[in-house]
Design a protein around this motif. Structure first.
Motif, PDB file in Angstrom:
ATOM      1  N   GLY A  20     -12.991  -8.451  46.272  1.00  0.00           N
ATOM      2  CA  GLY A  20     -12.502  -7.802  47.482  1.00  0.00           C
ATOM      3  C   GLY A  20     -13.317  -8.096  48.730  1.00  0.00           C
TER       4      GLY A  20
ATOM      5  N   THR B  14     -10.836  -9.861  51.024  1.00  0.00           N
ATOM      6  CA  THR B  14      -9.495  -9.303  51.161  1.00  0.00           C
ATOM      7  C   THR B  14      -9.355  -8.600  52.500  1.00  0.00           C
ATOM      8  OG1 THR B  14     -10.090  -7.187  50.190  1.00  0.00           O
ATOM      9  CG2 THR B  14      -9.332  -8.913  48.664  1.00  0.00           C
ATOM     10  N   GLN B  15      -8.133  -8.356  52.905  1.00  0.00           N
ATOM     11  CA  GLN B  15      -7.895  -7.683  54.179  1.00  0.00           C
ATOM     12  C   GLN B  15      -8.485  -6.273  54.154  1.00  0.00           C
ATOM     13  OE1 GLN B  15      -3.787  -7.549  55.315  1.00  0.00           O
ATOM     14  NE2 GLN B  15      -4.279  -7.117  57.434  1.00  0.00           N
ATOM     15  N   ALA B  16      -8.348  -5.577  53.049  1.00  0.00           N
ATOM     16  CA  ALA B  16      -8.923  -4.231  52.931  1.00  0.00           C
ATOM     17  C   ALA B  16     -10.442  -4.291  53.031  1.00  0.00           C
ATOM     18  CB  ALA B  16      -8.491  -3.583  51.617  1.00  0.00           C
ATOM     19  N   GLY B  17     -11.040  -5.302  52.397  1.00  0.00           N
ATOM     20  CA  GLY B  17     -12.488  -5.468  52.465  1.00  0.00           C
ATOM     21  C   GLY B  17     -12.944  -5.749  53.888  1.00  0.00           C
TER      22      GLY B  17
ATOM     23  N   LYS C 163     -11.380  -4.808  56.613  1.00  0.00           N
ATOM     24  CA  LYS C 163     -11.215  -3.567  57.382  1.00  0.00           C
ATOM     25  C   LYS C 163     -12.404  -2.641  57.152  1.00  0.00           C
ATOM     26  CE  LYS C 163      -6.212  -3.393  57.770  1.00  0.00           C
ATOM     27  NZ  LYS C 163      -4.988  -2.689  57.386  1.00  0.00           N
ATOM     28  N   ARG C 164     -12.850  -2.552  55.900  1.00  0.00           N
ATOM     29  CA  ARG C 164     -14.025  -1.730  55.596  1.00  0.00           C
ATOM     30  C   ARG C 164     -15.261  -2.264  56.321  1.00  0.00           C
ATOM     31  NH1 ARG C 164     -11.610  -1.226  50.306  1.00  0.00           N
ATOM     32  NH2 ARG C 164     -12.646  -3.151  49.683  1.00  0.00           N
TER      33      ARG C 164
END
Length: 183
Positions: A18, A21-24, A26-27
């Motif tokens: 992750g 990844t896009q979520a990673g 964003k975090r």
């Protein structure tokens, strides 16, 4: 959605964990935005205290602690040994103007206890960092190591910088007057 291949070789296990990844991402972006606030100074400056504690601010501003840094020569202002007492919080103040010995030098950085709802509850304010100075906290600068011409007398010193008696007296009569009228 995955980002393009990195230039340097990356362990494929990390990539699937992750990191890319896009979520990673964003975090990571959120962390980068929040980090400066998390590491910001806890000091808000004496002017912030003045809003609610006008009389205490007036007494402090007229006293020697407010001008402690100004009493140093330009050469002494460069010496950590002098600044550790004459302007203890200046190096850690961040954006706040904390020259001299300010409210927060004795009462702790006000960033978390300064909001009115917190300050109205003494126990909550203490949980959020408000401290009451003790003779030991005074002796950090006024102890045996300080270059003073006369011995430090805590009781005498507290009377000289008394900025709480008038403010407390102004609050207490309201309750005692109410009790006299209604009892």
């Amino acid at each position: 959605m995955l980002l393009p291949e990195p230039v340097l070789p990356v362990n494929p296990q990390i990539r699937t964990a992750g990191v890319y990844t896009q979520a990673g991402m964003k975090r990571l972006a959120l962390l980068l935005c929040v980090a400066p606030a998390a590491f910001a100074s806890d000091f808000v400056g004496a002017a912030s205290c003045r809003t609610c504690h006008a009389e205490a601010y007036r007494v402090w501003a007229a006293g020697p602690h407010a001008r402690a840094a100004q009493s140093l020569t330009p050469e002494q202002r460069k010496q950590a040994l002098c600044l550790q007492c004459h302007s203890r919080d200046e190096q850690r103040g961040g954006q706040a103007d904390v020259q001299g010995v300010s409210c927060e030098t004795c009462h702790g950085g006000g960033r978390f206890y300064q909001p009115v709802p917190v300050m109205k509850d003494k126990e909550l304010a203490r949980l959020f960092g408000l401290t009451d100075p003790t003779p030991a906290s005074c002796k950090v600068c006024h102890g045996g190591q300080s270059p003073s011409l006369k011995p430090f007398d805590v009781k005498e010193a507290m009377q000289r910088i008394d900025h709480w008696t008038t403010e407390r007296a102004a609050r207490k009569p309201k309750l005692s007057l109410w009790l006299k009228e209604h009892l």
